[in-house]
Motif scaffolding. Structure first.
Motif, short mmCIF file in Angstrom:
data_model
loop_
_atom_site.label_atom_id
_atom_site.label_comp_id
_atom_site.label_asym_id
_atom_site.label_seq_id
_atom_site.Cartn_x
_atom_site.Cartn_y
_atom_site.Cartn_z
N TRP A 1 4.76 14.47 0.95
CA TRP A 1 3.83 14.47 2.28
C TRP A 1 2.42 14.14 1.82
O TRP A 1 1.77 13.99 2.51
CB TRP A 1 4.20 16.35 2.19
CG TRP A 1 2.96 16.77 1.62
CD1 TRP A 1 3.03 17.29 0.50
CD2 TRP A 1 1.65 17.22 1.01
NE1 TRP A 1 2.62 17.78 -0.70
CE2 TRP A 1 2.14 17.87 -0.24
CE3 TRP A 1 0.74 17.34 1.41
CZ2 TRP A 1 0.27 18.23 -1.14
CZ3 TRP A 1 -0.25 17.67 1.14
CH2 TRP A 1 -0.75 18.19 -0.56
N LEU A 2 2.12 13.56 0.44
CA LEU A 2 0.83 13.04 0.52
C LEU A 2 0.45 11.91 0.46
O LEU A 2 -0.16 11.28 0.69
CB LEU A 2 0.47 13.86 -0.81
CG LEU A 2 -0.81 13.68 -1.34
CD1 LEU A 2 -1.91 13.73 -0.46
CD2 LEU A 2 -1.35 14.23 -3.07
N GLN A 3 1.44 11.50 0.44
CA GLN A 3 1.78 9.97 0.35
C GLN A 3 1.32 8.90 1.81
O GLN A 3 0.25 7.86 0.89
CB GLN A 3 3.28 9.37 -0.07
CG GLN A 3 3.50 10.21 -1.64
CD GLN A 3 5.12 9.41 -1.59
OE1 GLN A 3 5.74 8.79 -0.53
NE2 GLN A 3 5.74 9.64 -2.55
N PRO A 4 1.44 9.39 3.16
CA PRO A 4 0.32 8.78 3.76
C PRO A 4 -0.81 9.36 3.39
O PRO A 4 -1.12 8.00 4.41
CB PRO A 4 1.15 9.72 5.24
CG PRO A 4 2.63 9.82 4.37
CD PRO A 4 2.14 10.64 2.90
N GLY A 5 -1.64 10.90 3.05
CA GLY A 5 -2.70 10.60 2.91
C GLY A 5 -3.56 9.12 2.03
O GLY A 5 -4.73 8.94 1.94
N LEU A 6 -2.51 9.47 0.95
CA LEU A 6 -3.03 8.19 -0.06
C LEU A 6 -3.36 6.69 0.28
O LEU A 6 -4.13 6.14 0.07
CB LEU A 6 -1.96 8.18 -1.29
CG LEU A 6 -2.74 9.33 -2.52
CD1 LEU A 6 -1.20 9.61 -3.02
CD2 LEU A 6 -4.16 9.54 -2.35
N LEU B 1 0.84 -1.05 0.50
CA LEU B 1 -0.13 -0.29 0.54
C LEU B 1 0.86 1.01 -0.06
O LEU B 1 0.78 2.14 -0.99
CB LEU B 1 -0.87 -0.07 1.07
CG LEU B 1 -1.92 -0.98 1.39
CD1 LEU B 1 -2.86 -1.40 2.87
CD2 LEU B 1 -2.98 -1.03 0.01
N SER B 2 1.56 1.20 0.53
CA SER B 2 3.11 2.30 1.22
C SER B 2 3.93 2.41 -0.49
O SER B 2 4.17 4.00 -0.86
CB SER B 2 4.20 2.14 1.92
OG SER B 2 5.25 3.31 2.26
N ALA B 3 3.93 1.84 -1.28
CA ALA B 3 4.57 1.09 -2.52
C ALA B 3 3.77 1.78 -3.06
O ALA B 3 3.95 2.82 -4.18
CB ALA B 3 5.33 -0.11 -2.80
N TRP B 4 1.83 1.69 -3.49
CA TRP B 4 1.31 2.67 -4.93
C TRP B 4 1.25 3.44 -3.47
O TRP B 4 1.00 4.73 -4.70
CB TRP B 4 -0.09 1.65 -4.13
CG TRP B 4 -1.16 1.91 -4.36
CD1 TRP B 4 -1.84 2.04 -5.85
CD2 TRP B 4 -2.20 3.05 -3.99
NE1 TRP B 4 -2.56 2.46 -6.59
CE2 TRP B 4 -2.84 3.56 -5.35
CE3 TRP B 4 -2.44 3.94 -2.83
CZ2 TRP B 4 -4.27 4.45 -4.90
CZ3 TRP B 4 -3.68 4.43 -2.90
CH2 TRP B 4 -3.84 4.88 -3.86
N ALA B 5 1.17 4.34 -3.24
CA ALA B 5 1.02 5.67 -2.31
C ALA B 5 2.04 6.54 -3.23
O ALA B 5 2.15 7.38 -3.88
CB ALA B 5 0.83 5.92 -0.74
N ALA B 6 3.31 6.06 -3.05
CA ALA B 6 4.28 6.46 -3.82
C ALA B 6 4.74 6.50 -5.13
O ALA B 6 5.14 7.34 -6.05
CB ALA B 6 5.91 5.40 -3.39
N ARG B 7 4.04 5.03 -5.63
CA ARG B 7 3.33 5.51 -7.41
C ARG B 7 3.02 6.32 -8.12
O ARG B 7 3.42 7.46 -9.08
CB ARG B 7 3.37 3.73 -8.28
CG ARG B 7 4.39 2.63 -7.88
CD ARG B 7 4.35 1.58 -8.46
NE ARG B 7 2.89 1.17 -8.14
CZ ARG B 7 2.88 0.61 -6.91
NH1 ARG B 7 3.06 -0.08 -6.35
NH2 ARG B 7 1.14 -0.17 -6.61
N VAL B 8 2.21 6.72 -7.18
CA VAL B 8 0.86 7.48 -7.13
C VAL B 8 1.03 8.69 -7.53
O VAL B 8 0.90 9.54 -8.22
CB VAL B 8 -0.36 7.65 -6.33
CG1 VAL B 8 -1.80 8.77 -6.77
CG2 VAL B 8 -0.83 5.66 -6.80
#
Length: 407
Positions: free
Chosen positions: A76-81, A64-71
């Motif tokens: 700063w936005l990655q934790p929210g995603l 899930l963390s890797a997905w947020a980083a790809r998006v």
């Protein structure tokens, strides 16, 4: 006059007259329900560890963390995603336990008024609120962890307290109406009595709200909620429909005590002290767990993938800390009881309300049991306090033989 009355009024006899009203199956059911809650403290922690652990050991949290980083490349936005699918995944993982604890168990003990479908709709509303709240909170808390590598635990606790204050402030206006309809208490003698007591204690009483809680539960309840301009006193329709005027007045006097004594603020600050301890302990324990388990795929504490580990740690730590939190809350409740007795001057009304609350709270626990597991004074403690107040303040006080019926 009250001193003279005290000589002929026996507090224990008057207390026992009330306590003996709850007998047989009704008392056994109340004791069983409340004592079962003791085990829920432990089982909730076990379920949390298993659920959050599943996300860690399967690498789901890391993915899930890797997905947020790809998006997005905006760190700063990655934790929210990350928080969005994380919230959905945990809601699904914990759903069987949530159904049992919040619906099946409540229905088994006759406290649930909703159908499963209606309950499910409320759960979906809560999920949407959780998605929004977690999105914002994860952005801020992980920004703190990234920016303050050594002191993040102290600043993180302060940020969490700020979020709690914000939640308490906006909940009465924006959240509570999503689950219940709130209307002004109808004009009449009872409202006039409540307004008079409020004005005597310099409490704003322009609005007294009634919620339609009977569509969800049979519990009687009232509360003071909000902070500053959003503070409001609310009673549920069960309280109006199932109790007499003196009981309503006594309960509202108690809630006014919370307002006057600033208990909403004090409780948030008390919880804040516990959060500070939890954040400090987490800062010492969680990094080591991450380092020892590289297969989880969690880079460090600043990686949103660490969220399940933090939450599992808090769930376990709260087991021994629950008595501490209970003591803080119970102290405030006892203060509000004393205030309510002085304000409403309805000791028998307060005793009757305490008995009705004992439909789902064990009425006569042992002293250690009450200290560990009760976040409110027990029914016996409250009735005894009421009868002592009656002896001390009511001239020619008489022992009542109350007639209350329990389902």
């Amino acid at each position: 006059m009250a001193a003279a009355a005290a000589q002929g009024f026996d507090v224990e006899t008057a207390t026992r007259a009330y306590l003996d009203l709850l007998q047989g199956p009704a008392r056994a059911r109340s004791d069983a329900y409340f004592e079962g809650g003791y085990w829920l403290i432990l089982w909730n922690a076990v379920v949390a560890v298993l659920g959050y652990g599943l996300l860690l050991v399967t690498g789901g949290s890391a993915r899930l963390s890797a997905w947020a980083a790809r998006v997005t490349r905006r760190r700063w936005l990655q934790p929210g995603l990350y928080a969005l699918p994380f919230t959905l995944a945990t809601a699904l993982i914990f759903l069987p336990w949530t159904i049992y604890e919040d619906f099946v168990r409540e229905a088994q003990y006759g406290l649930m008024s909703q159908t499963f479908a209606a309950w499910g709709v409320d759960q979906l509303k809560a999920l949407v609120i959780g998605l929004i709240g977690n999105f914002l909170f994860f952005i801020v808390i992980f920004a703190v962890i990234r920016r303050f590598r050594r002191g993040w635990w102290a600043i993180g606790a302060a940020v969490t307290i700020a979020f709690l204050f914000l939640a308490v402030a906006i909940a009465p206006v924006f959240v509570a109406p999503l689950f219940n309809t709130y209307s002004e208490m109808p004009a009449g003698p009872l409202r006039d009595r409540i307004v008079a007591v409020a004005r005597e204690n310099r409490i704003p009483a322009d609005h007294i709200y009634v919620s339609d809680a009977s569509r969800q539960t049979k519990r009687i309840s009232a509360n003071v909620s909000g902070i500053g301009p959003t503070i409001r006193i609310t009673l549920n329709d069960n309280l109006l429909n199932r109790t007499g005027p003196d009981e309503v007045l006594a309960v509202m006097g108690h809630e006014m005590g919370h307002y006057v004594l600033n208990h909403v603020r004090n409780l948030v600050l008390g919880l804040g002290a516990i959060l500070l301890l939890l954040f400090f302990l987490a800062s010492r324990i969680v990094p080591g767990l991450i380092a020892r388990h590289p297969r989880w795929g969690v880079r460090d504490v600043a990686d949103p993938a660490s969220a399940p580990l933090f939450l599992a740690f808090v769930s376990v730590a709260m087991v021994p800390l629950t008595p501490v939190m209970n003591t803080i809350v119970r102290h405030n409740e006892s203060q509000a009881d004393a205030f309510g007795l002085d304000a409403a001057r309805a000791p028998d009304g307060f005793a009757k309300a305490a008995m009705r609350l004992s439909e789902y709270r064990k009425i006569e626990p042992g002293p250690v049991e009450e200290a560990l597991f009760f976040d409110h004074p027990s029914g016996a403690t409250r009735v005894r306090m009421s009868m002592q107040w009656k002896k001390d303040h009511v001239p020619n006080a008489q022992v009542e033989r109350p007639a209350l019926k329990f389902d």
